[in-house]
Scaffold this motif. Structure first.
Motif, PDB file in Angstrom:
ATOM      1  N   TRP A   1       0.811  -1.216   0.000  1.00 17.67           N
ATOM      2  CA  TRP A   1       0.000   0.000   0.000  1.00 17.67           C
ATOM      3  C   TRP A   1       0.845   1.267   0.000  1.00 17.67           C
ATOM      4  CZ3 TRP A   1      -4.632  -1.023   3.865  1.00 17.67           C
ATOM      5  CH2 TRP A   1      -5.474  -1.980   3.294  1.00 17.67           C
ATOM      6  N   PHE A   2       1.906   1.292   0.799  1.00 14.18           N
ATOM      7  CA  PHE A   2       2.737   2.494   0.893  1.00 14.18           C
ATOM      8  C   PHE A   2       3.280   2.880  -0.482  1.00 14.18           C
ATOM      9  CE2 PHE A   2       6.744   4.721   1.396  1.00 14.18           C
ATOM     10  CZ  PHE A   2       6.457   5.673   2.370  1.00 14.18           C
ATOM     11  N   GLY A   3       3.913   1.934  -1.152  1.00 10.63           N
ATOM     12  CA  GLY A   3       4.502   2.221  -2.457  1.00 10.63           C
ATOM     13  C   GLY A   3       3.475   2.560  -3.507  1.00 10.63           C
ATOM     14  N   ALA A   4       2.318   1.896  -3.448  1.00  8.75           N
ATOM     15  CA  ALA A   4       1.287   2.135  -4.450  1.00  8.75           C
ATOM     16  C   ALA A   4       0.650   3.514  -4.299  1.00  8.75           C
ATOM     17  CB  ALA A   4       0.216   1.048  -4.362  1.00  8.75           C
ATOM     18  N   ALA A   5       0.395   3.922  -3.056  1.00 13.50           N
ATOM     19  CA  ALA A   5      -0.302   5.188  -2.820  1.00 13.50           C
ATOM     20  C   ALA A   5       0.644   6.384  -2.792  1.00 13.50           C
ATOM     21  CB  ALA A   5      -1.075   5.116  -1.502  1.00 13.50           C
ATOM     22  N   LEU A   6       1.902   6.149  -2.401  1.00 14.41           N
ATOM     23  CA  LEU A   6       2.861   7.253  -2.244  1.00 14.41           C
ATOM     24  C   LEU A   6       4.126   6.964  -3.036  1.00 14.41           C
ATOM     25  CD1 LEU A   6       2.411   7.643   1.619  1.00 14.41           C
ATOM     26  CD2 LEU A   6       1.460   9.167  -0.139  1.00 14.41           C
ATOM     27  N   PRO A   7       4.010   6.894  -4.369  1.00 11.44           N
ATOM     28  CA  PRO A   7       5.164   6.498  -5.176  1.00 11.44           C
ATOM     29  C   PRO A   7       6.331   7.494  -5.151  1.00 11.44           C
ATOM     30  CG  PRO A   7       3.388   7.298  -6.583  1.00 11.44           C
ATOM     31  CD  PRO A   7       2.817   7.176  -5.189  1.00 11.44           C
ATOM     32  N   HIS A   8       6.067   8.728  -4.738  1.00  8.58           N
ATOM     33  CA  HIS A   8       7.117   9.743  -4.711  1.00  8.58           C
ATOM     34  C   HIS A   8       7.718   9.940  -3.326  1.00  8.58           C
ATOM     35  CE1 HIS A   8       6.013  10.610  -8.801  1.00  8.58           C
ATOM     36  NE2 HIS A   8       4.791  10.916  -8.453  1.00  8.58           N
ATOM     37  N   ALA A   9       7.339   9.099  -2.389  1.00  8.78           N
ATOM     38  CA  ALA A   9       7.862   9.213  -1.026  1.00  8.78           C
ATOM     39  C   ALA A   9       9.367   8.924  -0.990  1.00  8.78           C
ATOM     40  CB  ALA A   9       7.131   8.261  -0.101  1.00  8.78           C
ATOM     41  N   GLU A  10      10.036   9.531  -0.029  1.00  4.99           N
ATOM     42  CA  GLU A  10      11.438   9.231   0.218  1.00  4.99           C
ATOM     43  C   GLU A  10      11.506   8.129   1.263  1.00  4.99           C
ATOM     44  OE1 GLU A  10      14.071  12.595   0.744  1.00  4.99           O
ATOM     45  OE2 GLU A  10      12.513  13.925  -0.006  1.00  4.99           O
ATOM     46  N   GLY A  11      11.844   6.935   0.822  1.00  2.00           N
ATOM     47  CA  GLY A  11      11.898   5.791   1.718  1.00  2.00           C
ATOM     48  C   GLY A  11      10.752   4.827   1.473  1.00  2.00           C
ATOM     49  N   PRO A  12      10.625   3.864   2.405  1.00  2.00           N
ATOM     50  CA  PRO A  12      11.376   3.698   3.648  1.00  2.00           C
ATOM     51  C   PRO A  12      12.853   3.444   3.394  1.00  2.00           C
ATOM     52  CG  PRO A  12       9.392   2.321   3.640  1.00  2.00           C
ATOM     53  CD  PRO A  12       9.599   2.799   2.259  1.00  2.00           C
ATOM     54  N   SER A  13      13.702   4.207   4.093  1.00  2.00           N
ATOM     55  CA  SER A  13      15.142   4.130   3.896  1.00  2.00           C
ATOM     56  C   SER A  13      15.816   3.621   5.161  1.00  2.00           C
ATOM     57  CB  SER A  13      15.706   5.508   3.554  1.00  2.00           C
ATOM     58  OG  SER A  13      15.079   6.039   2.403  1.00  2.00           O
ATOM     59  N   ALA A  14      16.666   2.622   5.029  1.00  2.52           N
ATOM     60  CA  ALA A  14      17.416   2.105   6.162  1.00  2.52           C
ATOM     61  C   ALA A  14      18.480   3.121   6.572  1.00  2.52           C
ATOM     62  CB  ALA A  14      18.048   0.766   5.812  1.00  2.52           C
ATOM     63  N   ARG A  15      18.550   3.390   7.856  1.00  2.00           N
ATOM     64  CA  ARG A  15      19.511   4.378   8.367  1.00  2.00           C
ATOM     65  C   ARG A  15      20.246   3.809   9.591  1.00  2.00           C
ATOM     66  NH1 ARG A  15      18.829   6.287   4.071  1.00  2.00           N
ATOM     67  NH2 ARG A  15      18.077   8.385   3.554  1.00  2.00           N
TER      68      ARG A  15
END
Length: 228
Positions: free
Chosen positions: A214-228
């Protein structure tokens, strides 16, 4: 618009994870001049939930992603369907609808950082400090300032103190960390949905596997989730 004239931004931040081995923080940021328009979009979403006969969630009720995913809570435990599984699917889809609503907010930016850990208590504030540093760098690059709201009552000193890890000179986050209860702050409830869906995207565990995309489908321009 030149970098030096860009509008200040508000950041609404909530945490996610499993409380043991995976910690994350999600940020929803908006330009302050467009804040009213973004909130109008969110209020429209809330009105839709209140009018939806499958849900009937009052506009004043707090939207908490964990409760929605499990169909629990004072406004969710009474099934709107004779089929419990159908009701649970309907309440879970509120999260997806919320993510699409967030995607429609003007000037909205989503950022999620996470860390797998064996030292949850230590890595949680460390990861929060990393997020603050990224936000501060983003603001510096844009030539503007920002204010940060975090879900909480202000008793988590480790989070409040994380801002002090940033260099004093040229710091772009104005003032200290502002703690607010999510039940009283619509954008923190939106950040909670981001945090929850991002956690499902990273964890990919059986209980939430249907929500993992859902995250990737709805928010394709989001930064992440990024491992830090």
């Amino acid at each position: 618009m030149s970098p030096g004239n860009r509008a200040a931004r508000l950041y609404a931040i909530d945490d996610g994870g499993d409380g043991r081995s995976l910690v994350s923080f999600a940020s929803l940021s908006l330009e302050l001049p467009l804040l009213r328009a973004a909130r109008h979009i969110w209020q429209g979403f809330r009105s839709q939930l209140a009018a939806d006969p499958r849900l009937l969630i009052p506009t004043h009720a707090q939207l908490h992603a964990v409760d929605l995913a499990r169909a629990r809570g004072p406004h969710l435990h009474v099934s709107r369907s004779t089929d419990r599984s159908v009701h649970k699917r309907n309440t879970r889809e509120v999260i997806l609808r919320g993510l699409h609503t967030i995607a429609d907010m003007p000037s909205g930016r989503v950022r999620v950082v996470y860390r797998r850990t064996e030292r949850y208590g230590q890595d949680r504030p460390d990861l929060f400090a990393v997020l603050l540093a990224e936000i501060d760098a983003e603001l510096a690059e844009a030539g503007t300032r920002g204010i940060v709201f975090v879900d909480g009552n202000g008793t988590e000193r480790a989070l409040a103190d994380a801002l002090r890890r940033l260099p004093d000179g040229g710091r772009r986050i104005a003032g200290g960390i502002r703690f607010r209860r999510a039940r009283d702050h619509d954008l923190l409830q939106a950040a909670d949905m981001i945090a929850y869906s991002a956690h499902q995207a990273v964890a990919k565990r059986d209980a939430g596997i249907e929500m993992a995309h859902w995250f990737g489908a709805a928010l394709p321009h989001a930064e992440g989730p990024s491992a830090r």
